[in-house]
Enzyme design. Structure first.
Site, mmCIF file in Angstrom:
data_model
loop_
_atom_site.group_PDB
_atom_site.id
_atom_site.type_symbol
_atom_site.label_atom_id
_atom_site.label_comp_id
_atom_site.label_asym_id
_atom_site.label_seq_id
_atom_site.Cartn_x
_atom_site.Cartn_y
_atom_site.Cartn_z
ATOM 1 N N ASN A 11 0.865 -1.176 0.000
ATOM 2 C CA ASN A 11 0.000 0.000 0.000
ATOM 3 C C ASN A 11 0.905 1.229 0.000
ATOM 4 O OD1 ASN A 11 -1.823 2.032 0.529
ATOM 5 N ND2 ASN A 11 -2.333 1.346 2.607
ATOM 6 N N LYS A 13 0.138 4.248 -0.325
ATOM 7 C CA LYS A 13 -0.508 5.429 0.254
ATOM 8 C C LYS A 13 -0.264 6.651 -0.646
ATOM 9 C CE LYS A 13 -0.235 3.264 4.749
ATOM 10 N NZ LYS A 13 -0.176 3.404 6.183
ATOM 11 N N HIS A 98 -9.638 1.359 4.813
ATOM 12 C CA HIS A 98 -8.372 1.526 5.535
ATOM 13 C C HIS A 98 -8.602 2.480 6.703
ATOM 14 C CE1 HIS A 98 -4.288 2.684 6.512
ATOM 15 N NE2 HIS A 98 -3.887 1.591 5.879
ATOM 16 N N GLU A 100 -6.947 4.828 7.806
ATOM 17 C CA GLU A 100 -6.679 6.242 7.507
ATOM 18 C C GLU A 100 -7.876 6.876 6.813
ATOM 19 O OE1 GLU A 100 -2.907 5.592 5.590
ATOM 20 O OE2 GLU A 100 -2.042 5.090 7.539
ATOM 21 N N GLU A 168 -5.624 -4.701 10.576
ATOM 22 C CA GLU A 168 -4.583 -3.701 10.798
ATOM 23 C C GLU A 168 -4.896 -2.928 12.080
ATOM 24 O OE1 GLU A 168 -2.490 -2.586 6.871
ATOM 25 O OE2 GLU A 168 -4.256 -1.325 7.057
ATOM 26 N N GLY A 174 2.398 2.288 10.846
ATOM 27 C CA GLY A 174 3.396 3.333 10.712
ATOM 28 C C GLY A 174 4.108 3.690 12.006
ATOM 29 N N SER A 212 3.154 -2.057 10.456
ATOM 30 C CA SER A 212 4.586 -2.163 10.750
ATOM 31 C C SER A 212 5.180 -3.526 10.409
ATOM 32 C CB SER A 212 4.857 -1.792 12.212
ATOM 33 O OG SER A 212 4.536 -0.426 12.432
HETATM 34 P P1 PGA Z 1 2.722 0.341 7.665
HETATM 35 O O1 PGA Z 1 1.272 0.564 7.014
HETATM 36 O O2 PGA Z 1 3.264 -0.956 7.112
HETATM 37 O O3 PGA Z 1 3.513 1.522 7.228
HETATM 38 O O4 PGA Z 1 2.521 0.261 9.135
HETATM 39 C C1 PGA Z 1 0.400 -0.515 6.803
HETATM 40 C C2 PGA Z 1 -0.907 -0.034 6.232
HETATM 41 O O5 PGA Z 1 -1.410 1.010 6.680
HETATM 42 O O6 PGA Z 1 -1.479 -0.659 5.326
#
Ligand code: PGA
Length: 255
Positions: A11, A13, A98, A100, A168, A174, A212
């Site tokens: 992803n 983003k 997601h 976010e 997640e 992140g 992560s």
């Molecule tokens: P990350 O993000 O691996 O940077 O923690 C995962 C995601 O949000 O899909």
């Protein structure tokens, strides 16, 4: 039954311009084995780069996905992108719900389900994201929250290889923090049980872990029962790291 073929999804983003995305895609393509075996690889670039990345990976054993879609197939929705458009641009997958988007755009389960239905109607596989906040985990509510989101967000009648669920934990995205293997196992087992209850061909639905995931923890995470791959953010922006995560996935007997 055999575990489904693992899916390693990147992803990106809101990251990437043409030059860097081209280099990253070429880096990944250079690492792909000739044989179309092992885990399935998927990249989800931002909308502006989907056509470019699609051209580069054309014919290669790598899948393409979007990061969100609107519920409508077209119309007066400035700035949005539909599932039909993603399919037309060469995508096979789309991420919906997601955290976010749930946080930044106020998306709730009903809207996420409508997006997943729109994706399926356009022939895309929705990757439906779920996950608890730190407060919810600390309150002992992780399993209840996550299974509630699964029940509320997945399209009715959708299952098998036509649906992917991504667990997640919001606090792990992140941040460099991950749940323990036992905590991941508990939630993934609960998601599988929930899917068995409500979805067809539930054994074949891939349940990804995200938050992560790095080369350093991928072997342990990807070996957990009912973890059928990973949704990778930050580490998917580096070819070597994304590839190392792919290499960490167990080879499935069905692949
Ligand atoms: P990350 O993000 O691996 O940077 O923690 C995962 C995601 O949000 O899909």
């Amino acid at each position: 039954m055999n575990a489904p073929r693992p899916l390693i999804a990147g992803n990106w983003k809101m990251n990437g311009l043409t030059e860097g995305a081209t280099a990253l895609t070429r880096d990944l393509l250079g690492r792909l084995p000739d044989a179309n075996g092992g885990p399935e690889m998927l990249v989800c670039p931002p909308s502006t780069l989907i056509a470019r990345v699609g051209e580069l990976i054309d014919g290669a054993p790598m899948s393409l996905g979007g990061q969100d879609c609107h519920v409508a197939s077209s119309g007066a929705h400035t700035g949005d992108i539909s599932a039909a458009m993603l399919a037309d641009a060469g995508c096979q997958y789309v991420i919906v719900g997601h955290s976010e988007r749930r946080a930044d755009h106020g998306e709730g389960d009903a809207l996420v389900r409508a997006k997943a239905e729109a994706a399926a109607a356009s022939g895309l596989v929705p990757i439906v994201c779920v996950g608890e906040t730190l407060e919810q985990r600390d309150a002992g509510e992780a399993v209840a929250v996550v299974t509630g989101q699964v029940r509320g967000s997945i399209p009715e009648g959708q299952g098998g290889s036509a649906l992917v669920v991504a667990y997640e934990p919001v606090w792990a995205i992140g941040t460099g923090r991950t749940p323990t293997a036992a905590d991941i196992a508990e939630v993934h087992d609960a998601i599988r049980a929930c899917l068995n209850d409500i979805a067809p061909a539930a054994d074949a639905i891939r349940i990804l872990y995200g938050g992560s995931v790095k080369p350093e923890n991928a072997v342990e995470i990807l070996a957990i029962d009912n973890v059928n791959g990973a949704l990778v953010g930050g580490a998917s922006l580096k070819g070597a790291d994304f590839w190392a995560i792919r290499e960490a996935a167990p080879t499935s007997p069905t692949s």
